[in-house]
Enzyme design. Structure first.
Site, PDB file in Angstrom:
ATOM      1  N   SER A  31      35.839  23.879  33.602  1.00  0.00           N
ATOM      2  CA  SER A  31      36.233  22.508  33.916  1.00  0.00           C
ATOM      3  C   SER A  31      35.888  21.593  32.755  1.00  0.00           C
ATOM      4  O   SER A  31      34.938  21.850  31.998  1.00  0.00           O
ATOM      5  CB  SER A  31      35.493  22.036  35.177  1.00  0.00           C
ATOM      6  OG  SER A  31      35.603  20.639  35.351  1.00  0.00           O
ATOM      7  N   TYR A  89      28.203  21.694  40.268  1.00  0.00           N
ATOM      8  CA  TYR A  89      29.493  22.256  39.846  1.00  0.00           C
ATOM      9  C   TYR A  89      29.670  22.196  38.329  1.00  0.00           C
ATOM     10  O   TYR A  89      29.935  23.217  37.683  1.00  0.00           O
ATOM     11  CB  TYR A  89      30.625  21.504  40.537  1.00  0.00           C
ATOM     12  CG  TYR A  89      32.005  21.951  40.107  1.00  0.00           C
ATOM     13  CD1 TYR A  89      32.550  23.137  40.582  1.00  0.00           C
ATOM     14  CD2 TYR A  89      32.759  21.181  39.222  1.00  0.00           C
ATOM     15  CE1 TYR A  89      33.816  23.548  40.182  1.00  0.00           C
ATOM     16  CE2 TYR A  89      34.021  21.577  38.823  1.00  0.00           C
ATOM     17  CZ  TYR A  89      34.549  22.766  39.300  1.00  0.00           C
ATOM     18  OH  TYR A  89      35.795  23.174  38.901  1.00  0.00           O
TER      19      TYR A  89
END
Length: 227
Positions: free
Chosen positions: A130, A146
């Site tokens: 990401s 995350y």
């Protein structure tokens, strides 16, 4: 005919990706805890297994499948399975961190360890990360577990590219920006990304099949926004 394994294949990017790959000269093995959506696909090029990347016992079945059904050959692995928890840092528990890392980091590591014996010098391991895992990129509150896990797999892939540079496979990372998926909606209800799961899957397909010819140990930022 390339043999491609995709984790997290029952929805979002993974679900679109296995269908796109099946239109190429590929055999596709779709792995997911929930195989019901995959059962509904009428596509000869897609095989599937009920699989949880955090379950040690599932890996023997995967290895046996590769040996028996694919003659011990894997060309491409796409580590797509992921878990996102959006919660203020002060509320994150040890279990929250463990759950996220168990899928996003430990699951990736275990999958790579299981499949490397079946991948040759021209093999390609693509891990989906990401933009939140990129140092210096814009960060978002609530994503401590995350985004830090996505940073971890970037470093892991760089290290593996060095460790296996003489024998292969190649290791690369795609750091994605926001994509309109079920996981995004669950974490950020009402948010609408400008990139669809299909469009991102189309990009990943091309990179997974051809990127190892040019890249190894690289992180490509795949986002239409900056930083």
């Amino acid at each position: 005919m390339k043999h491609v394994i995709v984790t997290g294949a029952s929805r979002g990017i993974g679900f679109e990706l296995v269908q796109i790959l099946a239109n190429e000269p590929c055999k596709v093995l779709a792995l997911s805890r929930n195989i019901e959506p995959l059962k509904e696909l009428s596509c000869d090029g897609i095989e599937f297994l009920a699989f949880d990347v955090t379950e040690e016992s599932h890996y023997k079945g995967l290895v046996d499948y590769i040996k028996n059904e694919w003659a011990g050959k894997v060309d491409v692995l796409v580590n797509n399975a992921g878990l996102l928890i959006n919660k203020p840092f002060s509320e994150l528990t040890k279990k929250d961190f463990y759950d996220v890392y168990n899928v996003n980091v430990f699951g990736v590591s275990k999958m790579i360890q299981a499949l490397i014996p079946f991948m040759g010098a021209d093999g390609h391991v693509v891990t989906i990360s990401s933009m939140g895992g990129i140092q210096g990129s814009m960060k978002f509150a609530g994503l401590a577990a995350y985004s830090s896990s996505k940073g971890a797999v970037i470093t892991l892939s760089e290290l593996l590219a060095e460790e296996y540079k003489e024998t292969g496979p190649a290791f690369n990372v795609l750091a994605l920006g926001a994509v309109q998926t079920e996981m995004l909606q669950e974490a950020f209800p009402g948010y609408e990304a400008s990139v669809s799961a299909y469009d991102m899957a189309s990009y990943i397909k091309t990179f997974a099949l051809t990127g190892a010819k040019i890249y190894n140990g690289k992180v490509l930022q795949v986002s239409n926004s900056t930083p």
